[in-house]
Design an enzyme around this catalytic site. Structure first.
Site, mmCIF file in Angstrom:
data_model
loop_
_atom_site.group_PDB
_atom_site.id
_atom_site.type_symbol
_atom_site.label_atom_id
_atom_site.label_comp_id
_atom_site.label_asym_id
_atom_site.label_seq_id
_atom_site.Cartn_x
_atom_site.Cartn_y
_atom_site.Cartn_z
ATOM 1 N N LEU A 103 0.878 -1.167 0.000
ATOM 2 C CA LEU A 103 0.000 0.000 0.000
ATOM 3 C C LEU A 103 0.915 1.217 0.000
ATOM 4 O O LEU A 103 1.960 1.216 0.674
ATOM 5 C CB LEU A 103 -0.890 0.011 1.244
ATOM 6 C CG LEU A 103 -2.010 -1.042 1.325
ATOM 7 C CD1 LEU A 103 -2.792 -0.891 2.620
ATOM 8 C CD2 LEU A 103 -2.956 -0.937 0.129
ATOM 9 N N ASP A 104 0.531 2.272 -0.716
ATOM 10 C CA ASP A 104 1.323 3.507 -0.732
ATOM 11 C C ASP A 104 1.424 4.066 0.679
ATOM 12 O O ASP A 104 0.573 3.785 1.528
ATOM 13 C CB ASP A 104 0.649 4.567 -1.606
ATOM 14 C CG ASP A 104 0.471 4.103 -3.031
ATOM 15 O OD1 ASP A 104 1.230 3.234 -3.474
ATOM 16 O OD2 ASP A 104 -0.464 4.614 -3.682
ATOM 17 N N LYS A 105 2.405 4.932 0.863
ATOM 18 C CA LYS A 105 2.623 5.530 2.189
ATOM 19 C C LYS A 105 1.328 6.152 2.740
ATOM 20 O O LYS A 105 1.003 6.016 3.914
ATOM 21 C CB LYS A 105 3.724 6.589 2.078
ATOM 22 C CG LYS A 105 4.105 7.196 3.390
ATOM 23 C CD LYS A 105 5.275 8.139 3.227
ATOM 24 C CE LYS A 105 5.559 8.842 4.536
ATOM 25 N NZ LYS A 105 6.555 9.901 4.395
#
Ligand code: URA
Length: 233
Positions: A103-105
């Site tokens: 998952l992106d930051k």
């Protein structure tokens, strides 16, 4: 560092009272030397702990679900930023868990971890088509034409072809997107390519697994039944 008795319980050697008994009977060794003191501090990363001569640790299969908050990168290690590993309890460290996909930051929600390499590859393979459901807040409003383009298989700005995806408009600036692959920034790029840049993204479901009442920032192990359902997804 971790207490030996806590490590043994976490590694699935037995319940607390069974572990106490094993230690008393001299069945546990630390680096080859019998150890009866459950309170002894060991480093599970380096110590070899054995029960009846069989090494423990990193052996038990585990699958973990985290409700990821924003601000953590999906990586096992990063020199400058906090990682999702920082959110897992230290007593799971010896399990050698790896994030399943990423998952992106700034994306929140459901992130799985496992130490089972086969399961990990199965879950991230687009051919196995495990569905991931995202809730997105974005500019604009998704309409029937967007839904159609997502269903046909959208082509991103850089020419990347996406597999068919389900777009469900929820109202102005809100949609659900279901995809079965995990290209870099995929959902954000899909919506942006239709003129709907994303301001918030949360993964709510993977296969049949949902976050349930797991609080943001907390992790829990999946039950054997949940693991079975994932394997069959
Ligand atoms: N798609 C994205 O754009 N970001 C994520 O974190 C997951 C899917």
């Amino acid at each position: 560092m971790e207490r030996l008795d806590k490590f043994l319980c976490g590694a699935g050697a037995g319940t607390r009272s069974q572990v106490k008994q094993m230690l008393k009977e001299g069945r546990v060794t630390v680096n080859g030397v019998p150890e009866k003191d459950g309170g002894r501090k060991i480093d599970p990363e380096t110590a070899v702990i054995a029960l009846d001569g069989q090494p423990l640790g990193g052996m038990r299969r585990a699958v973990v679900m985290l409700n990821k908050p924003a601000g953590f990168v999906t990586a096992t290690q990063d020199d400058t930023q906090p990682t999702v590993m920082d959110l897992l309890p230290p007593e799971w460290r010896h399990l050698d868990l790896k994030p399943v996909g990423r998952l992106d930051k700034d994306t929140e929600g459901l992130l799985l971890f496992t130490n089972d390499g086969d399961l990990l590859h199965r879950l991230i393979s687009p051919r196995k088509a495990v569905q991931k459901v995202y809730y997105a807040r974005h500019e604009g409003q998704a309409g029937p034409e967007d839904v159609e383009v997502f269903e046909r298989g959208l082509v991103l700005g850089d020419g990347t072809q996406c597999l068919s995806a389900l777009l469900e408009p929820l109202g102005p600036g809100e949609s659900c997107v279901t995809v079965c692959e995990g290209k870099y920034h995929q959902v954000r790029r899909m919506l942006a390519s239709r003129g709907m840049p994303v301001s918030y993204l949360e993964r709510r479901q993977e296969g049949s697994l949902t976050l349930g009442d797991l609080p943001r920032g907390q992790a829990r192990e999946l039950t054997p039944e949940e693991i079975r359902m994932l394997e069959e997804a």
